[in-house]
Design a protein around this motif. Sequence first.
Motif, PDB file in Angstrom:
ATOM      1  N   SER A 129       5.416 -12.031  12.948  1.00 18.03           N
ATOM      2  CA  SER A 129       5.299 -11.374  11.636  1.00 18.03           C
ATOM      3  C   SER A 129       5.071  -9.875  11.742  1.00 18.03           C
ATOM      4  O   SER A 129       5.205  -9.147  10.760  1.00 18.03           O
ATOM      5  N   LEU A 130       4.722  -9.384  12.946  1.00 18.17           N
ATOM      6  CA  LEU A 130       4.417  -7.964  13.127  1.00 18.17           C
ATOM      7  C   LEU A 130       5.554  -7.206  13.797  1.00 18.17           C
ATOM      8  O   LEU A 130       5.456  -5.992  13.979  1.00 18.17           O
ATOM      9  N   ARG A 131       6.627  -7.910  14.168  1.00 16.54           N
ATOM     10  CA  ARG A 131       7.754  -7.233  14.799  1.00 16.54           C
ATOM     11  C   ARG A 131       8.520  -6.403  13.769  1.00 16.54           C
ATOM     12  O   ARG A 131       8.630  -6.789  12.619  1.00 16.54           O
ATOM     13  N   TYR A 132       9.064  -5.298  14.229  1.00 15.74           N
ATOM     14  CA  TYR A 132       9.736  -4.387  13.300  1.00 15.74           C
ATOM     15  C   TYR A 132      11.056  -4.978  12.838  1.00 15.74           C
ATOM     16  O   TYR A 132      11.891  -5.408  13.636  1.00 15.74           O
ATOM     17  N   ASP A 133      11.238  -4.993  11.543  1.00 11.84           N
ATOM     18  CA  ASP A 133      12.471  -5.465  10.928  1.00 11.84           C
ATOM     19  C   ASP A 133      12.804  -4.513   9.782  1.00 11.84           C
ATOM     20  O   ASP A 133      12.113  -4.500   8.760  1.00 11.84           O
ATOM     21  N   PRO A 134      13.850  -3.690   9.931  1.00 16.51           N
ATOM     22  CA  PRO A 134      14.155  -2.712   8.873  1.00 16.51           C
ATOM     23  C   PRO A 134      14.512  -3.351   7.546  1.00 16.51           C
ATOM     24  O   PRO A 134      14.364  -2.728   6.497  1.00 16.51           O
ATOM     25  N   GLU A 135      14.982  -4.614   7.576  1.00 17.09           N
ATOM     26  CA  GLU A 135      15.318  -5.300   6.330  1.00 17.09           C
ATOM     27  C   GLU A 135      14.085  -5.872   5.642  1.00 17.09           C
ATOM     28  O   GLU A 135      14.085  -6.097   4.436  1.00 17.09           O
ATOM     29  N   HIS A 136      13.036  -6.142   6.426  1.00 16.68           N
ATOM     30  CA  HIS A 136      11.794  -6.692   5.863  1.00 16.68           C
ATOM     31  C   HIS A 136      10.606  -5.965   6.496  1.00 16.68           C
ATOM     32  O   HIS A 136       9.917  -6.514   7.365  1.00 16.68           O
ATOM     33  N   PRO A 137      10.392  -4.710   6.102  1.00 19.29           N
ATOM     34  CA  PRO A 137       9.299  -3.937   6.717  1.00 19.29           C
ATOM     35  C   PRO A 137       7.937  -4.539   6.407  1.00 19.29           C
ATOM     36  O   PRO A 137       7.760  -5.260   5.428  1.00 19.29           O
ATOM     37  N   ALA A 138       6.980  -4.235   7.280  1.00 19.00           N
ATOM     38  CA  ALA A 138       5.624  -4.756   7.118  1.00 19.00           C
ATOM     39  C   ALA A 138       5.025  -4.283   5.798  1.00 19.00           C
ATOM     40  O   ALA A 138       5.225  -3.140   5.378  1.00 19.00           O
ATOM     41  N   HIS A 139       4.300  -5.189   5.152  1.00 25.05           N
ATOM     42  CA  HIS A 139       3.632  -4.837   3.896  1.00 25.05           C
ATOM     43  C   HIS A 139       2.284  -4.196   4.208  1.00 25.05           C
ATOM     44  O   HIS A 139       1.419  -4.817   4.829  1.00 25.05           O
ATOM     45  N   PHE A 140       2.127  -2.943   3.780  1.00 27.81           N
ATOM     46  CA  PHE A 140       0.874  -2.235   4.027  1.00 27.81           C
ATOM     47  C   PHE A 140      -0.063  -2.494   2.845  1.00 27.81           C
ATOM     48  O   PHE A 140      -0.118  -1.730   1.888  1.00 27.81           O
ATOM     49  N   ASN A 177      -4.940  -1.931   5.582  1.00 26.75           N
ATOM     50  CA  ASN A 177      -5.615  -0.657   5.393  1.00 26.75           C
ATOM     51  C   ASN A 177      -7.081  -0.736   5.849  1.00 26.75           C
ATOM     52  O   ASN A 177      -7.586   0.162   6.523  1.00 26.75           O
ATOM     53  N   VAL A 178      -7.741  -1.826   5.501  1.00 23.71           N
ATOM     54  CA  VAL A 178      -9.135  -2.016   5.928  1.00 23.71           C
ATOM     55  C   VAL A 178      -9.216  -2.160   7.441  1.00 23.71           C
ATOM     56  O   VAL A 178     -10.159  -1.675   8.087  1.00 23.71           O
ATOM     57  N   THR A 179      -8.220  -2.820   8.036  1.00 25.49           N
ATOM     58  CA  THR A 179      -8.179  -2.940   9.500  1.00 25.49           C
ATOM     59  C   THR A 179      -8.120  -1.561  10.145  1.00 25.49           C
ATOM     60  O   THR A 179      -8.834  -1.276  11.117  1.00 25.49           O
ATOM     61  N   PHE A 180      -7.283  -0.688   9.603  1.00 27.18           N
ATOM     62  CA  PHE A 180      -7.199   0.679  10.119  1.00 27.18           C
ATOM     63  C   PHE A 180      -8.550   1.384   9.978  1.00 27.18           C
ATOM     64  O   PHE A 180      -8.973   2.125  10.867  1.00 27.18           O
ATOM     65  N   GLY A 181      -9.214   1.175   8.833  1.00 27.24           N
ATOM     66  CA  GLY A 181     -10.508   1.810   8.610  1.00 27.24           C
ATOM     67  C   GLY A 181     -11.573   1.312   9.572  1.00 27.24           C
ATOM     68  O   GLY A 181     -12.357   2.098  10.117  1.00 27.24           O
ATOM     69  N   LEU A 182     -11.619  -0.015   9.810  1.00 32.97           N
ATOM     70  CA  LEU A 182     -12.600  -0.580  10.744  1.00 32.97           C
ATOM     71  C   LEU A 182     -12.361  -0.085  12.166  1.00 32.97           C
ATOM     72  O   LEU A 182     -13.313   0.222  12.901  1.00 32.97           O
ATOM     73  N   ALA A 183     -11.100  -0.041  12.562  1.00 29.49           N
ATOM     74  CA  ALA A 183     -10.793   0.461  13.897  1.00 29.49           C
ATOM     75  C   ALA A 183     -11.260   1.906  14.046  1.00 29.49           C
ATOM     76  O   ALA A 183     -11.838   2.281  15.079  1.00 29.49           O
ATOM     77  N   SER A 184     -11.047   2.710  13.024  1.00 27.54           N
ATOM     78  CA  SER A 184     -11.513   4.099  13.059  1.00 27.54           C
ATOM     79  C   SER A 184     -13.030   4.168  13.179  1.00 27.54           C
ATOM     80  O   SER A 184     -13.578   4.983  13.927  1.00 27.54           O
ATOM     81  N   THR A 185     -13.716   3.301  12.449  1.00 28.16           N
ATOM     82  CA  THR A 185     -15.188   3.303  12.459  1.00 28.16           C
ATOM     83  C   THR A 185     -15.740   3.078  13.857  1.00 28.16           C
ATOM     84  O   THR A 185     -16.567   3.859  14.353  1.00 28.16           O
ATOM     85  N   PHE A 186     -15.287   2.028  14.511  1.00 22.99           N
ATOM     86  CA  PHE A 186     -15.933   1.618  15.764  1.00 22.99           C
ATOM     87  C   PHE A 186     -15.371   2.335  16.985  1.00 22.99           C
ATOM     88  O   PHE A 186     -15.988   2.278  18.056  1.00 22.99           O
TER      89      PHE A 186
END
Length: 531
Positions: free
Chosen positions: A58-69, A74-83
Amino acid sequence: MSGRQVTEPLDSVSISETLQPASAPPSPQPTEKHREDPAESVAGTSNRDFGFLPIPKSLRYDPEHPAHFGLAMNVTFGLASTFIVSNLYYCQPLLIQFAQAFDVTYQEVSNIPTLVQAGYAIGLLFITPLGDLIRRRPLLLLLTGITASLTIGLAITKNLVVFEVLTFLIGIASVTPQILMPLAADLAPPERRASALSIVLSGLLFGVLIARVLAGIVAQFVTWRVVYFIAIGVQYAVLLLLYWMLPDYPAKNKGVTYWGILYSMAKYTVTEPLLVQAILITIPSSAVFTNWWVTLTFLLGGPQYNYSTIVIGLFGLVGMVGVAMAPLIGRTIDRLVPWSATLVAVVALVITHAIQTAAVGLNVAVVIIVCIGLDVFRQTQQVSITTGVLGLEPNARSRLNAVVLLALFLGQVMGTAVGSKVYTAHGWRPDAALNLCWMGFALLVLLSRGPHCRRYTWLGWEGGLELRKSRVVARQQEANNAAADKKHGGESEEAVVVGKIGSEEKRRSEDEAEDRRREGSQTRRSADEAV
């Protein structure tokens, strides 16, 4: 992008991506199936990280079905930044315990915070730009794994030199949040980009806060090594979280070399007016922020208030207000031309430091007001500036972000060095006046270049004063439609003229043919009469 005459608003991502002058055809609007800078094919992507670690399907790049952000990512990105950013600040409350554990002087252990910050600066300069050159998913997994593994050494070593070397290396690798921010800008829809960036930035600010508080509390009751054992656990947890949540994204700028990437960073700092303006605003603003929090300890512990160390530490919790305001800040910026959000933030900071200059040493309520105002409006300014700068060149977002962060770092150094000297030599009011002057300079720099200047206009105002993004977009779309109608109208008039000419030629040909028939008939009649 550099070869077009584009009427790009200052500090604007989504507007600069969608608006063109009336003389140029509108560019394609980004959609779920076509963002502004993704690779047109899956070339440059892979189904495996590092050649052996499979990427979840589900995380592989597909230009026809891009990942839903969405919010979860977004919270995952924030948690990674925190720690991850916490690695830079665990050491600050632990210096006394370090001196006791390694049996050295305070002067010797004071090098530890300097080394980790120096390593971080090197990482910003030499590692962060890699986000514009290689796939970011394996880069982020590698950096997170390195910092988590090196932290094991911090928790167990009994040698100060080894501890300092490991600290320096961890600082270099702790640039994960600064790679996540441009990635969030790539993945998020243009209308949600500022909101996405604000959550990642809030995670970073929360990491600065929680690292100091956590380290101080834990070391108060158990050994300082427990702090780093906790850090090991949370970083490996972040590594697993990124593995299962971080979407793959193709490498950008194929054919560009690493040294070419570094050269382009230097080139941007002297050829992009918006970036130069952002640097000149970021440096004094960062200096003000750092100066306030460094000298606050002197103010609260001095004769004005005589607070204990524990009470002084609690003032850091006021920073939670800025973190809590992140979603609101992001949504507000998404509705505005980013320049206008920067203007509101800078003016509010000028007012905040005017209050500081007037009365921060007289009443503790003023201290709280300044803490809240500085946290909220400094974050607003940083998000709006970053949103605008990242819109300059989608394929150079990691480099542009690195330049802004280096300016931020220079401001921190300036605020710590200059602010501390002014406070110790002259007291709280001259130090507050210094902050006010710095923010006044930032305001002048912002006003020197208006919100709708074209990309390579250095000074001045163009395109009016409208600050609401929706109005600007609507106005530009009307201009584009009018230009298209005019173009089609011209083509129609030309077709009419050509049609008229064709009709006249056809009638002339028919008349000539009729004349020839008449002449032929007349000749035959004359011949018959002669016979």
